[in-house]
Design an enzyme around this catalytic site. Structure first.
Site, PDB file in Angstrom:
ATOM      1  N   TYR A  82       0.841  -1.198   0.000  1.00  0.00           N
ATOM      2  CA  TYR A  82       0.000   0.000   0.000  1.00  0.00           C
ATOM      3  C   TYR A  82       0.878   1.251   0.000  1.00  0.00           C
ATOM      4  CZ  TYR A  82      -3.961  -3.035   1.111  1.00  0.00           C
ATOM      5  OH  TYR A  82      -4.934  -4.014   1.076  1.00  0.00           O
ATOM      6  N   ARG A  94      -3.561   4.806   3.593  1.00  0.00           N
ATOM      7  CA  ARG A  94      -4.976   4.636   3.941  1.00  0.00           C
ATOM      8  C   ARG A  94      -5.895   5.117   2.820  1.00  0.00           C
ATOM      9  NH1 ARG A  94      -6.847   3.785   9.534  1.00  0.00           N
ATOM     10  NH2 ARG A  94      -4.952   3.528  10.744  1.00  0.00           N
ATOM     11  N   ASN A 103     -12.933  -0.300  -5.652  1.00  0.00           N
ATOM     12  CA  ASN A 103     -12.723  -0.798  -7.016  1.00  0.00           C
ATOM     13  C   ASN A 103     -13.918  -1.647  -7.456  1.00  0.00           C
ATOM     14  OD1 ASN A 103     -11.855  -1.996  -9.382  1.00  0.00           O
ATOM     15  ND2 ASN A 103     -10.118  -3.052  -8.475  1.00  0.00           N
ATOM     16  N   CYS A 111      -6.538  -5.083  -7.924  1.00  0.00           N
ATOM     17  CA  CYS A 111      -6.281  -4.569  -6.581  1.00  0.00           C
ATOM     18  C   CYS A 111      -5.719  -5.657  -5.660  1.00  0.00           C
ATOM     19  CB  CYS A 111      -7.516  -3.917  -5.989  1.00  0.00           C
ATOM     20  SG  CYS A 111      -8.992  -4.941  -6.042  1.00  0.00           S
ATOM     21  N   HIS A 112      -5.897  -6.931  -6.026  1.00  0.00           N
ATOM     22  CA  HIS A 112      -5.350  -8.013  -5.209  1.00  0.00           C
ATOM     23  C   HIS A 112      -3.826  -8.006  -5.192  1.00  0.00           C
ATOM     24  CE1 HIS A 112      -5.666  -9.654  -9.311  1.00  0.00           C
ATOM     25  NE2 HIS A 112      -4.614 -10.389  -8.992  1.00  0.00           N
ATOM     26  N   GLU A 141      -1.470 -16.412  -9.617  1.00  0.00           N
ATOM     27  CA  GLU A 141      -0.581 -15.648 -10.488  1.00  0.00           C
ATOM     28  C   GLU A 141       0.877 -16.048 -10.286  1.00  0.00           C
ATOM     29  OE1 GLU A 141      -1.261 -11.447 -10.347  1.00  0.00           O
ATOM     30  OE2 GLU A 141      -3.346 -11.650 -10.960  1.00  0.00           O
TER      31      GLU A 141
END
Length: 168
Positions: A82, A94, A103, A111-112, A141
């Protein structure tokens, strides 16, 4: 993994919802746009060579759009924290987490691939089930190929407003 509901507006994909029920609305009309999304998702879950993203629109604030655009630059199998993503977009972790939570097109806008400095972090605002999905997507992945015993698409229901994938 559960069901995924895909929603369209004027033949443009606008949402992927993990919390979908098994009932779907809409007529039984399948459009070329739906078939392109279906092909892209099937390739993703088979870990095949990925094609260009299907046409989609993620509605959000300018900041959310900026964060989501940056997510598309994270390659398959890679991860960012992040904090790293926040640096890229000139913001705070944050705030980035809030944009990721909003999303509307997880998996397609990956976003994963954003994780906490220690641990996974959240996924799709879904608590423990979200963590299970995020871990699966990251492992999928990393493996770059289907792994025996892992979730694979089984039985696909497609209608004008939704695709429904069920787990084996």
């Amino acid at each position: 993994f559960g069901l995924m509901r895909l929603s369209w507006l004027d033949n443009v994909l606008v949402a992927l919802d993990f919390a979908a029920s098994s009932t779907m609305d809409g007529a039984d009309v399948i459009t070329p746009a739906m078939l392109r999304v279906h092909e892209w998702l099937m390739a993703y879950f088979r870990a095949d060579q990925m094609q260009a993203l299907p046409e989609m629109y993620a509605q959000g604030t300018l900041f959310q759009q900026k964060v989501w655009a940056e997510l598309l630059n994270i390659p398959w199998g890679s991860r960012l924290t992040y904090a790293e993503l926040a640096r890229r977009v000139g913001s705070a972790p944050r705030a980035v987490g809030g944009a990721l939570r909003a999303n509307p097109l997880p998996i397609l806008i990956p976003c994963h691939r954003v994780v906490a400095a220690v641990g996974l972090g959240g996924y799709a605002g879904s608590g423990e089930l979200g963590q299970v999905r995020k871990r699966w997507l990251l492992e999928h992945e990393a493996a770059r190929m289907p792994v025996a015993g892992y979730w694979q698409p089984a039985g696909l229901e497609i209608r004008s407003t939704a695709l429904s994938f069920g787990a084996l």
